[in-house]
Write an enzyme that holds these catalytic residues in place. Structure first.
Site, PDB file in Angstrom:
ATOM      1  N   ALA A 119       5.628 -11.731 -35.995  1.00 12.87           N
ATOM      2  CA  ALA A 119       6.644 -12.766 -35.827  1.00 12.87           C
ATOM      3  C   ALA A 119       7.695 -12.751 -36.929  1.00 12.87           C
ATOM      4  O   ALA A 119       8.599 -13.585 -36.922  1.00 12.87           O
ATOM      5  CB  ALA A 119       5.954 -14.124 -35.796  1.00 12.87           C
ATOM      6  N   ASN A 188      -1.001 -15.160 -39.986  1.00 14.22           N
ATOM      7  CA  ASN A 188      -0.559 -13.782 -39.789  1.00 14.22           C
ATOM      8  C   ASN A 188       0.702 -13.447 -40.583  1.00 14.22           C
ATOM      9  O   ASN A 188       0.785 -12.398 -41.216  1.00 14.22           O
ATOM     10  CB  ASN A 188      -0.343 -13.523 -38.298  1.00 14.22           C
ATOM     11  N   HIS A 217       9.925 -19.675 -39.685  1.00  9.21           N
ATOM     12  CA  HIS A 217       9.420 -19.068 -40.922  1.00  9.21           C
ATOM     13  C   HIS A 217      10.628 -18.835 -41.825  1.00  9.21           C
ATOM     14  O   HIS A 217      11.566 -18.128 -41.423  1.00  9.21           O
ATOM     15  CB  HIS A 217       8.753 -17.720 -40.671  1.00  9.21           C
TER      16      HIS A 217
HETATM   17  N1  LIG Z   1       0.956 -10.564 -36.493  1.00 15.60           N
HETATM   18  C1  LIG Z   1       1.509 -11.690 -36.073  1.00 15.60           C
HETATM   19  O1  LIG Z   1       2.634 -12.073 -36.456  1.00 15.60           O
HETATM   20  C2  LIG Z   1       0.745 -12.535 -35.095  1.00 15.60           C
HETATM   21  C3  LIG Z   1       1.403 -13.580 -34.451  1.00 15.60           C
HETATM   22  C4  LIG Z   1       0.671 -14.348 -33.546  1.00 15.60           C
HETATM   23  C5  LIG Z   1      -0.673 -14.084 -33.324  1.00 15.60           C
HETATM   24  N2  LIG Z   1      -1.283 -13.070 -33.983  1.00 15.60           N
HETATM   25  C6  LIG Z   1      -2.726 -12.797 -33.831  1.00 15.60           C
HETATM   26  O2  LIG Z   1      -2.941 -11.959 -32.708  1.00 15.60           O
HETATM   27  C7  LIG Z   1      -4.233 -12.240 -32.159  1.00 15.60           C
HETATM   28  C8  LIG Z   1      -4.115 -12.495 -30.655  1.00 15.60           C
HETATM   29  O3  LIG Z   1      -3.265 -13.606 -30.443  1.00 15.60           O
HETATM   30  P1  LIG Z   1      -3.067 -14.246 -28.980  1.00 15.60           P
HETATM   31  O4  LIG Z   1      -2.043 -15.314 -29.122  1.00 15.60           O
HETATM   32  O5  LIG Z   1      -2.881 -13.189 -27.954  1.00 15.60           O
HETATM   33  O6  LIG Z   1      -4.497 -14.933 -28.771  1.00 15.60           O
HETATM   34  P2  LIG Z   1      -5.126 -15.465 -27.406  1.00 15.60           P
HETATM   35  O7  LIG Z   1      -6.194 -16.415 -27.809  1.00 15.60           O
HETATM   36  O8  LIG Z   1      -4.062 -15.919 -26.476  1.00 15.60           O
HETATM   37  O9  LIG Z   1      -5.796 -14.152 -26.785  1.00 15.60           O
HETATM   38  C9  LIG Z   1      -6.867 -13.458 -27.372  1.00 15.60           C
HETATM   39  C10 LIG Z   1      -7.712 -12.900 -26.224  1.00 15.60           C
HETATM   40  O10 LIG Z   1      -8.655 -11.976 -26.747  1.00 15.60           O
HETATM   41  C11 LIG Z   1      -9.893 -12.193 -26.104  1.00 15.60           C
HETATM   42  N3  LIG Z   1     -10.962 -11.648 -26.936  1.00 15.60           N
HETATM   43  C12 LIG Z   1     -11.451 -12.131 -28.098  1.00 15.60           C
HETATM   44  N4  LIG Z   1     -12.422 -11.318 -28.583  1.00 15.60           N
HETATM   45  C13 LIG Z   1     -12.534 -10.302 -27.690  1.00 15.60           C
HETATM   46  C14 LIG Z   1     -13.359  -9.145 -27.620  1.00 15.60           C
HETATM   47  N5  LIG Z   1     -14.276  -8.872 -28.569  1.00 15.60           N
HETATM   48  N6  LIG Z   1     -13.209  -8.319 -26.569  1.00 15.60           N
HETATM   49  C15 LIG Z   1     -12.280  -8.574 -25.615  1.00 15.60           C
HETATM   50  N7  LIG Z   1     -11.483  -9.651 -25.612  1.00 15.60           N
HETATM   51  C16 LIG Z   1     -11.600 -10.498 -26.654  1.00 15.60           C
HETATM   52  C17 LIG Z   1      -9.949 -13.702 -25.896  1.00 15.60           C
HETATM   53  O11 LIG Z   1     -10.873 -14.046 -24.891  1.00 15.60           O
HETATM   54  C18 LIG Z   1      -8.512 -13.991 -25.488  1.00 15.60           C
HETATM   55  O12 LIG Z   1      -8.338 -13.810 -24.100  1.00 15.60           O
HETATM   56  C19 LIG Z   1      -4.772 -13.462 -32.933  1.00 15.60           C
HETATM   57  O13 LIG Z   1      -5.627 -13.011 -33.963  1.00 15.60           O
HETATM   58  C20 LIG Z   1      -3.539 -14.059 -33.550  1.00 15.60           C
HETATM   59  O14 LIG Z   1      -3.839 -14.747 -34.744  1.00 15.60           O
HETATM   60  C21 LIG Z   1      -0.594 -12.282 -34.832  1.00 15.60           C
END
Ligand SMILES: NC(=O)c1ccc[n+]([C@@H]2O[C@H](COP(=O)([O-])OP(=O)(O)OC[C@H]3O[C@@H](n4cnc5c(N)ncnc54)[C@H](O)[C@@H]3O)[C@@H](O)[C@H]2O)c1
Length: 261
Positions: A119, A188, A217
């Site tokens: 982000a 993140n 941010h």
């Molecule tokens: N880098 C960044 O700037 C940034 C920004 C936003 C979110 N994120 C991170 O990215 C990740 C995903 O975010 P999101 O919004 O898509 O989350 P989300 O909750 O919408 O989706 C995550 C999905 O992964 C599934 N899941 C969890 N463990 C699993 C496994 N072992 N096997 C298969 N599926 C699994 C969950 O059931 C869910 O459907 C989070 O850790 C979030 O913190 C990073």
């Protein structure tokens, strides 16, 4: 004479707000040189035209695996994915505040690790500036709606106060490491800054603003080669208010970079 690189097989781990967009974009052929080979995540069943498999089968099928599943999944599977020789694009950068996990991933391979900038913007200039001389302090102010900052550990009075506030309120101030156990899903961007600028002290402030419609941010840094202030204002994902809509596209950009090296 130019030769085109072979198409690489890509697996997506996690089919939530980031993973579903990443998988759909890959399936639509929007990343040249990449083909969606499979997805790990029950929620993908019936929604993708590729096999829904477990992590081991995904690493066997894919050259690159994109983690979009969360901190626990990275902890459970990250090192094994890299040890299998599969490259790993990480969305859950906040998990890397955990030094043990970082050390385990650093020691794993031959697969390579790529962190998405997610982000956040402006990192190219900040990293360049820090290589001239580390910034003494980098300030990150993240503002989200109160509901996006409510945590399981909050008791009812804390939760009610946060959700009932009618003015912006600072809910945390400290380092990314201090924020890790308290606001794991809002880390993140802070972790990305801390990892990209390891010699600078990153101070994080989380603000809950009931009037916030966008996730903001603001990054401020001051050093001998310049004074910087970046503000990004991202629209939250309709399926997950903690994640910004731009993040899957940042992840796909990271994939393009991974495919190029
Ligand atoms: N880098 C960044 O700037 C940034 C920004 C936003 C979110 N994120 C991170 O990215 C990740 C995903 O975010 P999101 O919004 O898509 O989350 P989300 O909750 O919408 O989706 C995550 C999905 O992964 C599934 N899941 C969890 N463990 C699993 C496994 N072992 N096997 C298969 N599926 C699994 C969950 O059931 C869910 O459907 C989070 O850790 C979030 O913190 C990073």
């Amino acid at each position: 004479m130019t030769t085109s690189s072979p198409t690489r097989e890509v697996a997506v781990l996690g089919f939530g707000s980031i993973g579903s967009v990443v998988a759909d974009e890959l399936a639509a052929g929007r990343v040249p040189g990449a083909r969606l080979s499979c997805v790990v995540g029950d929620r993908a069943r019936g929604r993708v035209d590729v096999p829904v498999v477990d992590v081991d089968e995904a690493t066997a099928r894919a050259d690159v695996l994109i983690e979009c599943a969360g901190h626990a999944a990275l902890l459970a599977h990250g090192a094994r994915i890299l040890d299998s020789g599969t490259d790993l694009v990480i969305s859950s950068v906040g998990a890397l505040v955990d030094r043990d996990l970082r050390a385990r991933l650093d020691a794993a391979g031959p697969g390579r690790t790529f962190l998405t900038t997610g982000a956040l913007g402006g990192l190219d200039l900040l990293v360049a500036g820090a290589s001239a001389a580390p910034f003494g302090r980098v300030r990150l102010t993240t503002t989200k709606t109160p509901s996006a900052l409510v945590q399981d550990w909050m008791d009812d009075p804390q939760r009610d106060a946060l959700l009932g506030t009618d003015a912006p309120v600072v809910v945390f101030r400290g380092t990314a490491e201090q924020a890790a156990p308290l606001f794991p899903r809002s880390l993140n961007v802070a972790a990305t800054l801390a990892l990209m600028l390891p010699e600078s002290e990153v101070e994080v402030e989380l603000v809950a603003d009931p009037a916030a419609t966008l996730v903001s941010h603001v990054v401020e840094a001051d050093g001998p080669v310049g004074t910087y202030r970046f503000e990004v204002r991202n629209r939250p994902s309709p399926t997950n208010p903690r994640t910004s809509q731009v993040v899957p596209y940042a992840v796909l950009r990271t994939l393009r970079q991974a495919l190029a090296v």
